[in-house]
Design a protein around this motif. Sequence first.
Motif, PDB file in Angstrom:
ATOM      1  N   ASP A  15      -0.612   3.480   4.514  1.00  0.00           N
ATOM      2  CA  ASP A  15      -1.248   2.518   5.005  1.00  0.00           C
ATOM      3  C   ASP A  15      -1.388   3.045   6.469  1.00  0.00           C
ATOM      4  O   ASP A  15      -0.527   3.124   7.404  1.00  0.00           O
ATOM      5  CB  ASP A  15      -0.296   1.344   4.910  1.00  0.00           C
ATOM      6  N   ASN A  54       1.055  -1.319   0.164  1.00  0.00           N
ATOM      7  CA  ASN A  54       0.030  -0.090  -0.138  1.00  0.00           C
ATOM      8  C   ASN A  54       0.876   1.277  -0.058  1.00  0.00           C
ATOM      9  O   ASN A  54       2.153   1.254   0.463  1.00  0.00           O
ATOM     10  CB  ASN A  54      -1.131   0.014   1.036  1.00  0.00           C
ATOM     11  N   ASP A  61      -2.765  -0.200  -2.449  1.00  0.00           N
ATOM     12  CA  ASP A  61      -3.797   0.795  -2.418  1.00  0.00           C
ATOM     13  C   ASP A  61      -3.139   2.029  -2.171  1.00  0.00           C
ATOM     14  O   ASP A  61      -2.117   1.847  -1.332  1.00  0.00           O
ATOM     15  CB  ASP A  61      -4.651   0.307  -0.999  1.00  0.00           C
ATOM     16  N   TYR A  71      -4.650   3.247   2.308  1.00  0.00           N
ATOM     17  CA  TYR A  71      -5.435   2.325   3.015  1.00  0.00           C
ATOM     18  C   TYR A  71      -5.821   2.600   4.479  1.00  0.00           C
ATOM     19  O   TYR A  71      -4.759   2.758   5.340  1.00  0.00           O
ATOM     20  CB  TYR A  71      -4.621   1.152   2.894  1.00  0.00           C
ATOM     21  N   GLU A 116      -7.848   1.699   7.940  1.00  0.00           N
ATOM     22  CA  GLU A 116      -8.460   0.686   8.627  1.00  0.00           C
ATOM     23  C   GLU A 116      -8.679   1.116  10.064  1.00  0.00           C
ATOM     24  O   GLU A 116      -7.484   1.397  10.874  1.00  0.00           O
ATOM     25  CB  GLU A 116      -7.683  -0.566   8.376  1.00  0.00           C
ATOM     26  N   HIS A 136      -9.055   3.224  -0.170  1.00  0.00           N
ATOM     27  CA  HIS A 136      -9.644   2.109   0.435  1.00  0.00           C
ATOM     28  C   HIS A 136      -9.844   2.304   2.041  1.00  0.00           C
ATOM     29  O   HIS A 136      -8.911   2.532   2.669  1.00  0.00           O
ATOM     30  CB  HIS A 136      -8.780   1.108   0.163  1.00  0.00           C
TER      31      HIS A 136
END
Lengths: 268, 427
Positions: free
Chosen positions: B149, B146, B168, B171, B173, B193
């Motif tokens: 990230d 990524n 990505d 990214y 999360e 993402h």
Amino acid sequence: MHINLIAKREVKVGFRNPWSYSFMALFSLFSLGLLIIQSQSYMKGYTYTTGTMLNLILYLLPLMTMLLSSFSLTAEKEEGSWQLLSTYAMTTSSFLLGKYLGQALVLIAIVSFGYGLSGVAGMLLGKSFAFSTLLFLLAFSICLILLFLGIAMLIGAISKNRWQALTMGVSIWFFYILAWPTLLISVLSFVPYTWIKPLLQLATFLNPAEFVRIFSVARLGGGSIFGPEYYKWVYWADSPLGDLIFVALSLLWISATLFIAIRVWERR
Amino acid sequence: MIDQARPNDTVTIPYGLYKGPIRITKPIQLVADDPVKIINPTEEEATLTIESDNVSVQGIHIVDKRINSDVAALVIRGDQNFLENVIVETKGIGIQLRQADYNTLHNVQVIGKIKGDGSPTTSTGHNHGAQPEVKPKQTEKAKRGNGIDVRESHHNRFIKNQVTNVEDGFYVENSDRNHLEQNLVTKSRYGYHFMGTSDTTVINNIGMENVTGSQLMESRKLTVTGNQFLKQQKNPGSQGILLITVQDTLVANNTIEGNRVGLYLEQSSGITVKNNLLSLNFIGMQFLASSDNVLTDNQFVSNVIQAQAQDSKNNNLNKNYWDNLQGLDVNGDSRSDLPYEMNPFYLGLTDAVPAYQLFFQAPGFVFLEGLFTNGAGSAIKDATPLMMPSDTVLVESGETSGWGAGILGLILLIGSCSIIYIGVKKS
């Protein structure tokens, strides 16, 4: 060179046929219509406009090709000129090949006239096709003509007169263009699920209108729309190998239909 | 030099090539006025690790050649750090934020260095129906990581960064309240993402030529406005914006152009889609099992298919502009009194048998679809579509390079006329 002679004669007869001119007028009108459609919208790549234009061409051209050319063959039978020609030392294959070439020239001339007219009209009106679009449409149309001309030869060889040819031409047109997805979907609902995709692919190879369309969409960069199922196909279609396969497939189609047409013609 | 610096010192790095790894554990300012390149000879460690708060790094260039490593070229584990004008070349992950809050990344460039198109073939995006992934060749090949990230990190700001050729681009999360503005992600798998995030704002970013521009999953309360998602179309799973199981999100003022599917909604609710321009996509919008969403004032222009919907109820569609609408405005309120209906037929068919996607826009299929639409009363429709585009719509007509086509036209015309003439002429 009998083929050459027959082809020349075919072009001559073809352009003395009022049908050719009525189709030429129709197609010119049609391509001017395409010009107006595209001038209102954006044309690069695969868009709503391009999709619509491809479909309009798919409706008109195969029908035009099949009618015009199968009539030209049945006319030979009805008017008795084949009986005359067959007294000469000439093979059926060179006769039909000559007819094929001549008709191809006639049809391509008709189509070029239409596109040429709209190209020039577009330039004069200042709302022209893009160069690549015009070339693309021309190539697409020529492919369709050459493929359906093979079928037209077959129709002409089978039918005894114009009425039979007309019936057969329209049925084949309806089958290949309009009814195709409906028939396939209904027939394929009877086979096991895993067979659907291979059978569908096989069927697509048997329908020139479909494989020309899919190849064109892929070349326009819209191949991904057919989904992951056909990723490899589309990947090929967009590569030089794809061009080669496409040309080979088309040649195979044309020679197969012509071969059968010659056989049928000889049996009569 | 860094080790000798005291907290809050400014360290100016002179021009040159340095060997990493570098670990910053105290709040200092690292400035490079001249080109400074840092390479990484190790296998495990990141080239630059920031394990402190209030660190500022400016103007360095990191080159990391490790492959398939779990540790990024640059790792941030502290709060309120500031990165500016940093270039990261990586064969794995670009920048990682781990439990790091209130950091700012400004004008950072992440360049993926894995050659070969890497992804479009190796990773299929999401597609409804069966999804046979196109399998990548399982050799010991380097995989793209990524770009940026972010995990368990909140309140970070990402402004004007550029990411290209990675897995990505961004990214994010399990991270909340992050802010992305004016970033650019190209040639990657997913542009932006998000997994399990909330209150994230995505404003004025660009995603171009990725598999999917923006993939939002299992997230809540996102704001996605003013972004451009362009030309996500090469992969059979490509989308402009994809929302799966997303709630209460605003998608507004975006330009979604030239994608395979412009906007894709699945199992999402409470989404407000407003004032977006969806143009020149193969499919403008797809709705799958999504309910209670609001779609108003969007423009659907020249998509091959404007919109498709299936199993979606209670959505409020009003006042959108559909350029292929066959509308009728009786009372002069510039809205059509005939609704714009979305056809569930194609989606339903290809959902059951994905192989039938081959019929996309086949002449016979358009015909068949027409037969099934009439009077079917589709589940989802725009009750009051606009008759005319509102003023924002601006899809320029194709570049009219008239001369080329005109000359070709002339050649064709002359050619066909001469064939006709020669044909007709008596020999």
